[in-house]
Design a protein around this motif. Structure first.
Motif, PDB file in Angstrom:
ATOM      1  N   LYS A  50     -27.149  28.525  67.006  1.00  0.00           N
ATOM      2  CA  LYS A  50     -26.582  29.514  67.150  1.00  0.00           C
ATOM      3  C   LYS A  50     -25.266  29.753  66.224  1.00  0.00           C
ATOM      4  O   LYS A  50     -24.653  30.683  65.582  1.00  0.00           O
ATOM      5  CB  LYS A  50     -26.244  29.739  68.563  1.00  0.00           C
ATOM      6  N   THR A  51     -24.458  28.427  66.122  1.00  0.00           N
ATOM      7  CA  THR A  51     -23.435  28.533  65.277  1.00  0.00           C
ATOM      8  C   THR A  51     -23.523  28.778  63.829  1.00  0.00           C
ATOM      9  O   THR A  51     -22.950  29.500  63.213  1.00  0.00           O
ATOM     10  CB  THR A  51     -22.767  27.077  65.290  1.00  0.00           C
ATOM     11  N   ILE A  52     -24.614  28.020  63.380  1.00  0.00           N
ATOM     12  CA  ILE A  52     -25.109  28.389  61.989  1.00  0.00           C
ATOM     13  C   ILE A  52     -25.508  29.807  61.810  1.00  0.00           C
ATOM     14  O   ILE A  52     -25.242  30.860  60.733  1.00  0.00           O
ATOM     15  CB  ILE A  52     -26.157  27.641  61.623  1.00  0.00           C
ATOM     16  N   PRO A  89     -33.200  40.594  66.683  1.00  0.00           N
ATOM     17  CA  PRO A  89     -31.878  41.369  66.941  1.00  0.00           C
ATOM     18  C   PRO A  89     -30.559  40.423  66.624  1.00  0.00           C
ATOM     19  O   PRO A  89     -30.858  39.058  66.786  1.00  0.00           O
ATOM     20  CB  PRO A  89     -31.963  41.748  68.111  1.00  0.00           C
ATOM     21  N   ALA A  90     -29.286  41.041  66.259  1.00  0.00           N
ATOM     22  CA  ALA A  90     -28.350  40.137  66.190  1.00  0.00           C
ATOM     23  C   ALA A  90     -27.852  39.286  67.553  1.00  0.00           C
ATOM     24  O   ALA A  90     -28.071  40.143  68.506  1.00  0.00           O
ATOM     25  CB  ALA A  90     -27.156  40.950  65.543  1.00  0.00           C
ATOM     26  N   GLY A  91     -27.481  37.944  67.050  1.00  0.00           N
ATOM     27  CA  GLY A  91     -27.186  37.140  68.108  1.00  0.00           C
ATOM     28  C   GLY A  91     -28.549  36.276  68.956  1.00  0.00           C
ATOM     29  O   GLY A  91     -28.311  35.961  69.824  1.00  0.00           O
ATOM     30  N   SER A  92     -29.929  36.384  68.465  1.00  0.00           N
ATOM     31  CA  SER A  92     -30.826  35.988  68.900  1.00  0.00           C
ATOM     32  C   SER A  92     -30.850  34.421  68.663  1.00  0.00           C
ATOM     33  O   SER A  92     -30.244  33.942  67.961  1.00  0.00           O
ATOM     34  CB  SER A  92     -32.027  36.666  68.175  1.00  0.00           C
ATOM     35  N   GLY A  93     -31.343  33.872  69.658  1.00  0.00           N
ATOM     36  CA  GLY A  93     -31.701  32.225  69.516  1.00  0.00           C
ATOM     37  C   GLY A  93     -32.896  32.229  68.673  1.00  0.00           C
ATOM     38  O   GLY A  93     -33.544  32.859  68.293  1.00  0.00           O
ATOM     39  N   PRO A  94     -33.056  30.883  68.198  1.00  0.00           N
ATOM     40  CA  PRO A  94     -34.308  30.500  67.382  1.00  0.00           C
ATOM     41  C   PRO A  94     -35.528  30.547  68.048  1.00  0.00           C
ATOM     42  O   PRO A  94     -35.594  30.103  69.187  1.00  0.00           O
ATOM     43  CB  PRO A  94     -34.237  29.006  66.835  1.00  0.00           C
ATOM     44  N   PRO A  95     -36.489  31.310  67.718  1.00  0.00           N
ATOM     45  CA  PRO A  95     -37.620  31.543  68.313  1.00  0.00           C
ATOM     46  C   PRO A  95     -38.589  30.083  68.491  1.00  0.00           C
ATOM     47  O   PRO A  95     -38.186  29.006  67.656  1.00  0.00           O
ATOM     48  CB  PRO A  95     -38.929  32.281  67.434  1.00  0.00           C
ATOM     49  N   ALA A 150     -34.693  17.694  68.302  1.00  0.00           N
ATOM     50  CA  ALA A 150     -34.840  19.094  67.742  1.00  0.00           C
ATOM     51  C   ALA A 150     -35.089  20.186  68.727  1.00  0.00           C
ATOM     52  O   ALA A 150     -34.720  21.002  68.786  1.00  0.00           O
ATOM     53  CB  ALA A 150     -35.890  19.364  66.626  1.00  0.00           C
ATOM     54  N   PHE A 151     -35.678  19.770  69.874  1.00  0.00           N
ATOM     55  CA  PHE A 151     -35.961  20.529  71.228  1.00  0.00           C
ATOM     56  C   PHE A 151     -35.055  20.340  72.204  1.00  0.00           C
ATOM     57  O   PHE A 151     -34.910  21.219  73.367  1.00  0.00           O
ATOM     58  CB  PHE A 151     -37.392  20.270  71.532  1.00  0.00           C
ATOM     59  N   VAL A 152     -33.975  19.538  71.993  1.00  0.00           N
ATOM     60  CA  VAL A 152     -33.102  19.456  73.224  1.00  0.00           C
ATOM     61  C   VAL A 152     -31.923  20.525  73.379  1.00  0.00           C
ATOM     62  O   VAL A 152     -31.617  20.858  74.588  1.00  0.00           O
ATOM     63  CB  VAL A 152     -32.214  18.023  73.124  1.00  0.00           C
ATOM     64  N   SER A 153     -31.544  20.968  72.379  1.00  0.00           N
ATOM     65  CA  SER A 153     -30.420  22.181  72.294  1.00  0.00           C
ATOM     66  C   SER A 153     -30.437  22.849  71.023  1.00  0.00           C
ATOM     67  O   SER A 153     -30.922  22.585  70.235  1.00  0.00           O
ATOM     68  CB  SER A 153     -28.984  21.246  72.470  1.00  0.00           C
ATOM     69  N   VAL A 154     -29.977  24.317  71.343  1.00  0.00           N
ATOM     70  CA  VAL A 154     -29.852  25.137  70.262  1.00  0.00           C
ATOM     71  C   VAL A 154     -28.540  25.762  70.091  1.00  0.00           C
ATOM     72  O   VAL A 154     -28.287  26.579  69.272  1.00  0.00           O
ATOM     73  CB  VAL A 154     -30.930  26.394  70.456  1.00  0.00           C
ATOM     74  N   GLY A 163     -31.008  27.267  62.560  1.00  0.00           N
ATOM     75  CA  GLY A 163     -29.824  28.585  62.372  1.00  0.00           C
ATOM     76  C   GLY A 163     -30.172  29.441  61.193  1.00  0.00           C
ATOM     77  O   GLY A 163     -30.024  30.505  61.364  1.00  0.00           O
ATOM     78  N   VAL A 164     -30.435  28.668  60.091  1.00  0.00           N
ATOM     79  CA  VAL A 164     -30.445  29.448  58.805  1.00  0.00           C
ATOM     80  C   VAL A 164     -31.740  30.163  58.860  1.00  0.00           C
ATOM     81  O   VAL A 164     -31.851  31.275  58.137  1.00  0.00           O
ATOM     82  CB  VAL A 164     -30.326  28.468  57.595  1.00  0.00           C
ATOM     83  N   ILE A 165     -32.829  29.857  59.348  1.00  0.00           N
ATOM     84  CA  ILE A 165     -33.949  30.751  59.363  1.00  0.00           C
ATOM     85  C   ILE A 165     -33.817  31.929  60.310  1.00  0.00           C
ATOM     86  O   ILE A 165     -34.199  32.949  60.214  1.00  0.00           O
ATOM     87  CB  ILE A 165     -35.188  29.610  59.978  1.00  0.00           C
ATOM     88  N   THR A 166     -33.067  31.501  61.642  1.00  0.00           N
ATOM     89  CA  THR A 166     -32.801  32.705  62.502  1.00  0.00           C
ATOM     90  C   THR A 166     -31.975  33.600  61.718  1.00  0.00           C
ATOM     91  O   THR A 166     -32.271  35.066  61.853  1.00  0.00           O
ATOM     92  CB  THR A 166     -32.292  32.089  63.655  1.00  0.00           C
TER      93      THR A 166
END
Length: 388
Positions: A65-67, A218-224, A57-61, A205-208
């Motif tokens: 971002k797609t979701i 803001p729009a386009g943000s990655g997951p915190p 889960a920590f390797v890639s985001v 992605g869905v939480i973001t």
């Protein structure tokens, strides 16, 4: 404002519930072959999978971002209540297919839920059709074929190499069994790691998306970071429980795998999943692993796959997007009534999950009987007599 804050919290809680069901629903993707061949005991295999899912889960985001930005149009004004409805559809579909022992796609259940809820609430313009086709539909059609062909070819080559080694005087089954067991354990860990990089990203992605729709990001943000941590831990917890019904289907009812086939199947699946995660495809790990297992099963002389099992799985795959979408659409109609509708949706969701779980206890599948062939009316596929 208080209502919005409560709604966001409620939506995040249901998102983590989906993540939990995703964990135990898709455990079979990583460990079914390892358990079926006896390389690891059921509980050990599941514990290994849970740990590697968490790391993955920590390797890639990229998939997250797609979701969060590639399915629902940010300009459509989709609200957290719509995402809550989408998650309700995905969770119900996951639990229903788990009860039936069908390895359907949690990823597609989530996408179907998002599409059904968004269209019901905001219309067709709320959905990014091009993004869904490019990142979800096309990979869904191609991934099991690619994984199956790769595993079939690898299995054929591996058996030929093995036969050549034996003909040169090396000790056969005893010496190979240790290497195959180590290979299966390593490849199972790789599949679990890959699953974390793919399915673990979807809840992030869905939480973001929820936080963006509520104006918290803001729009386009990655997951915190806290979202990554919460999603990773929740999926690992779900995985640790073991989706024994689906493990039985993939490990015993689709085809018969020997240790070497288990290694090639899992390695092929891991390679495809890692590649898709790199490009941000919201791939179904279930489709990939099923294709890979089928290819490995057919790659051995005399090997075959269960036509009845395959037909049932394909039907479930075709129904996943519309099925989860319809449930989510119904939930979206409820959540449109404000706080009362949102709470009713949550209560109905919890009630449905509790009823389905109670039903599952009447014919429980556990670590102790997961390799039995009885239970769903489908016999385990017998082992082929000769390997080449």
């Amino acid at each position: 404002m208080e209502h919005i804050t409560l709604l966001v919290g409620l939506t995040i809680a249901v998102a983590l519930l989906f993540d939990f069901t995703n964990g135990f629903h898709d455990t079979a993707n990583a460990v079914s072959t390892t358990i079926a061949t006896g390389a690891l005991g059921p509980r050990t295999a599941v514990a290994l999978s849970a740990l590697c899912n968490l790391v993955g889960a920590f390797v890639s985001v990229s998939v997250a971002k797609t979701i969060s930005g590639g399915i629902v149009e940010g300009s459509a004004g989709v609200q957290p209540r719509v995402i809550l409805a989408a998650l309700a559809g995905a969770v119900v579909w996951n639990v229903v297919t788990w009860l039936a022992g069908i390895p359907s796609s949690s990823s597609h259940a989530l996408v179907g839920g998002l599409v059904g809820a968004a269209v019901t609430s905001a219309g067709l313009h709320a959905v990014n059709g091009a993004g869904i086709a490019e990142k979800i539909i096309i990979p869904a059609a191609l991934s099991p074929l690619i994984a199956g062909i790769a595993s079939y070819a690898a299995t054929r080559v591996a058996y030929r190499v093995q036969r050549g080694s034996t003909s040169r005087g090396e000790t056969g089954a005893e010496q190979r069994s240790g290497g195959h067991r180590a290979g299966q354990i390593l490849s199972a860990a790789l599949v679990s790691l890959a699953h974390g990089t793919s399915d673990g990203q979807k809840t992030m992605g869905v939480i973001t998306l929820t936080l963006i729709s509520a104006g918290a990001l803001p729009a386009g943000s990655g997951p915190p970071v806290w979202v990554v941590l919460a999603a990773g831990l929740t999926m690992a917890l779900g995985t640790s429980l073991g989706g024994w019904r689906i493990i039985r289907t993939l490990g015993r009812r689709l085809t018969h795998l020997g240790p070497l086939q288990g290694t090639t199947a899992q390695t092929g699946a891991a390679a495809v999943i890692f590649t898709s995660s790199h490009f941000g495809f919201a791939l179904s790990t279930t489709h990939v692993v099923t294709g890979s297992i089928s290819g490995a099963g057919l790659g051995r002389a005399g090997g075959r796959i269960s036509g009845a099992t395959v037909r049932g799985m394909v039907v479930a795959w075709l129904l996943t997007l519309p099925g989860a979408g319809l449930v989510a659409a119904g939930a979206a109609l409820l959540t449109a009534y404000g706080a009362a509708g949102e709470w009713i949706t949550v209560f109905l969701l919890v009630g449905a999950c509790a009823a389905l779980y109670a039903r599952s206890r009447k014919n429980a599948v556990t670590a102790g009987n997961v390799n039995d062939s009885a239970g769903t009316g489908l016999a385990a596929v017998p082992a082929p007599g000769v390997a080449v």
